[in-house]
Design a protein around this motif. Structure first.
Motif, short mmCIF file in Angstrom:
data_model
loop_
_atom_site.label_atom_id
_atom_site.label_comp_id
_atom_site.label_asym_id
_atom_site.label_seq_id
_atom_site.Cartn_x
_atom_site.Cartn_y
_atom_site.Cartn_z
N SER A 114 0.85 -1.20 0.00
CA SER A 114 0.00 0.00 0.00
C SER A 114 0.88 1.24 0.00
O SER A 114 2.04 1.19 0.41
N GLY A 153 -2.72 2.17 6.69
CA GLY A 153 -4.01 2.49 6.09
C GLY A 153 -4.97 1.31 6.13
O GLY A 153 -4.85 0.41 6.98
N ASN A 154 -5.90 1.31 5.19
CA ASN A 154 -6.96 0.30 5.20
C ASN A 154 -6.43 -1.10 4.92
O ASN A 154 -6.87 -2.08 5.55
N THR A 155 -5.52 -1.20 3.97
CA THR A 155 -4.98 -2.54 3.66
C THR A 155 -4.31 -3.12 4.90
O THR A 155 -4.46 -4.30 5.22
N PRO A 201 -4.08 -2.57 -1.87
CA PRO A 201 -5.29 -1.77 -2.07
C PRO A 201 -5.69 -1.80 -3.54
O PRO A 201 -4.88 -2.17 -4.40
N VAL A 202 -6.93 -1.43 -3.81
CA VAL A 202 -7.38 -1.28 -5.20
C VAL A 202 -7.12 0.17 -5.59
O VAL A 202 -7.68 1.09 -4.99
N TRP A 208 -7.32 2.43 -8.93
CA TRP A 208 -7.75 2.47 -10.33
C TRP A 208 -8.00 1.06 -10.88
O TRP A 208 -7.42 0.68 -11.90
N TYR A 209 -8.80 0.29 -10.16
CA TYR A 209 -9.27 -1.03 -10.62
C TYR A 209 -8.16 -2.07 -10.71
O TYR A 209 -8.37 -3.13 -11.30
N CYS A 263 -8.03 -4.64 -1.07
CA CYS A 263 -8.83 -3.81 -0.17
C CYS A 263 -9.26 -2.56 -0.93
O CYS A 263 -8.42 -1.74 -1.32
N GLY A 264 -10.56 -2.46 -1.17
CA GLY A 264 -11.10 -1.31 -1.89
C GLY A 264 -11.97 -0.47 -0.97
O GLY A 264 -11.96 -0.63 0.26
N SER A 265 -12.72 0.43 -1.58
CA SER A 265 -13.59 1.30 -0.78
C SER A 265 -15.03 0.81 -0.76
O SER A 265 -15.87 1.35 -0.06
N HIS A 270 -13.62 -5.76 -8.91
CA HIS A 270 -13.51 -5.45 -10.33
C HIS A 270 -13.11 -6.69 -11.12
O HIS A 270 -12.19 -7.40 -10.74
C1 LIG Z 1 -5.08 6.33 -6.34
C2 LIG Z 1 -6.31 5.65 -5.79
C3 LIG Z 1 -7.13 4.96 -6.64
C4 LIG Z 1 -8.25 4.27 -6.15
N1 LIG Z 1 -9.02 3.53 -7.00
C5 LIG Z 1 -10.03 2.77 -6.49
C6 LIG Z 1 -10.77 1.88 -7.34
O1 LIG Z 1 -10.54 1.80 -8.54
N2 LIG Z 1 -11.74 1.12 -6.77
C7 LIG Z 1 -12.02 1.18 -5.41
O2 LIG Z 1 -12.90 0.46 -4.92
N3 LIG Z 1 -11.33 2.01 -4.60
C8 LIG Z 1 -10.34 2.79 -5.11
N4 LIG Z 1 -9.60 3.59 -4.27
C9 LIG Z 1 -9.90 3.57 -2.83
C10 LIG Z 1 -8.97 2.58 -2.11
O3 LIG Z 1 -8.92 1.33 -2.77
C11 LIG Z 1 -9.45 2.31 -0.71
O4 LIG Z 1 -9.63 3.52 -0.02
C12 LIG Z 1 -8.49 1.40 0.02
O5 LIG Z 1 -9.14 0.89 1.16
C13 LIG Z 1 -7.24 2.16 0.41
O6 LIG Z 1 -6.32 1.30 1.03
P1 LIG Z 1 -4.95 1.89 1.64
O7 LIG Z 1 -5.32 2.74 2.84
O8 LIG Z 1 -4.13 0.72 2.02
O9 LIG Z 1 -4.33 2.71 0.53
C14 LIG Z 1 -8.53 4.32 -4.76
C15 LIG Z 1 -7.69 5.05 -3.91
C16 LIG Z 1 -6.59 5.70 -4.41
C17 LIG Z 1 -5.67 6.45 -3.45
#
Ligand SMILES: Cc1cc2nc3c(=O)[nH]c(=O)nc-3n(C[C@H](O)[C@H](O)[C@H](O)COP(=O)(O)O)c2cc1C
Length: 166
Positions: free
Chosen positions: A9, A14-16, A71-72, A74-75, A112-114, A119
């Motif tokens: 990540s 963070g979330n991951t 993390p996810v 951009w897909y 881990c996405g939001s 996808h």
């Molecule tokens: C650059 C960027 C692109 C992202 N693209 C997506 C996406 O395509 N699909 C999605 O579900 N979330 C997307 N997100 C949200 C993250 O996947 C989500 O908040 C994740 O839990 C973040 O994990 P992290 O805290 O480890 O970075 C994106 C976030 C960032 C910063």
């Protein structure tokens, strides 16, 4: 079975990492956090041999199960994770004995996405890379964090996944 999580990540806590910590509560697993390491982009001229990639992959091949957590973005998997995967090609070209040691090991992946939307094709690079490297693909789960903490359904997914890879 010796297990390791490789987290990729752009933020350490963070979330991951929340997902990774929950998994670690279920499963005894070591952790490598790629964002703490100095791992450069793949270079056809092998100009980055003094960064942390080779020492890291040498540690990883000591394990039986390697769980990639990303993390996810951009897909797709994070750039940090993709760079790490790109560099693994060096284990097939210059450091072949490391590549041989990956054969027969197990790979799994966690995203881990939001939100809950997984996808299409997200995990194909993991599954296909495992096949190319002669590794067994154990499977994957998509998780998400909408607010600050994972929902009960995500907690259940992680619990089931950890039972499967135990
Ligand atoms: C650059 C960027 C692109 C992202 N693209 C997506 C996406 O395509 N699909 C999605 O579900 N979330 C997307 N997100 C949200 C993250 O996947 C989500 O908040 C994740 O839990 C973040 O994990 P992290 O805290 O480890 O970075 C994106 C976030 C960032 C910063």
């Amino acid at each position: 079975m010796r297990r390791i999580i490789v987290q990729g990540s752009s933020r350490n806590n963070g979330n991951t990492n929340k997902i990774v910590q929950i998994l670690q509560n279920h499963l005894e697993c070591d952790l490598i956090n790629l964002s703490e390491l100095d791992i450069h982009q793949y270079d056809y001229e092998n100009g980055n041999q003094n960064d942390d990639f080779m020492s890291t992959i040498k540690k990883i091949v000591e394990y039986d199960l390697i769980i990639f957590a990303t993390p996810v973005y951009w897909y797709a998997m994070s750039g940090t994770m993709k760079t790490f995967f790109d560099r693994i090609i060096e284990c097939l070209k210059t450091e072949k004995e490391i590549g041989y040691r990956l054969r027969g090991k197990n790979m799994a992946a966690i995203s881990c996405g939001s939100d809950s939307a997984e996808h299409e094709g997200f995990f194909i690079p993991f599954e296909k890379s495992a096949g190319y490297l002669g590794m067994n693909y154990f499977g994957h789960i998509h998780t998400w964090i909408e607010e600050n903490d994972p929902s009960n359904s995500v907690l259940e997914l992680i619990k089931d996944f950890s039972k499967k890879v135990k």
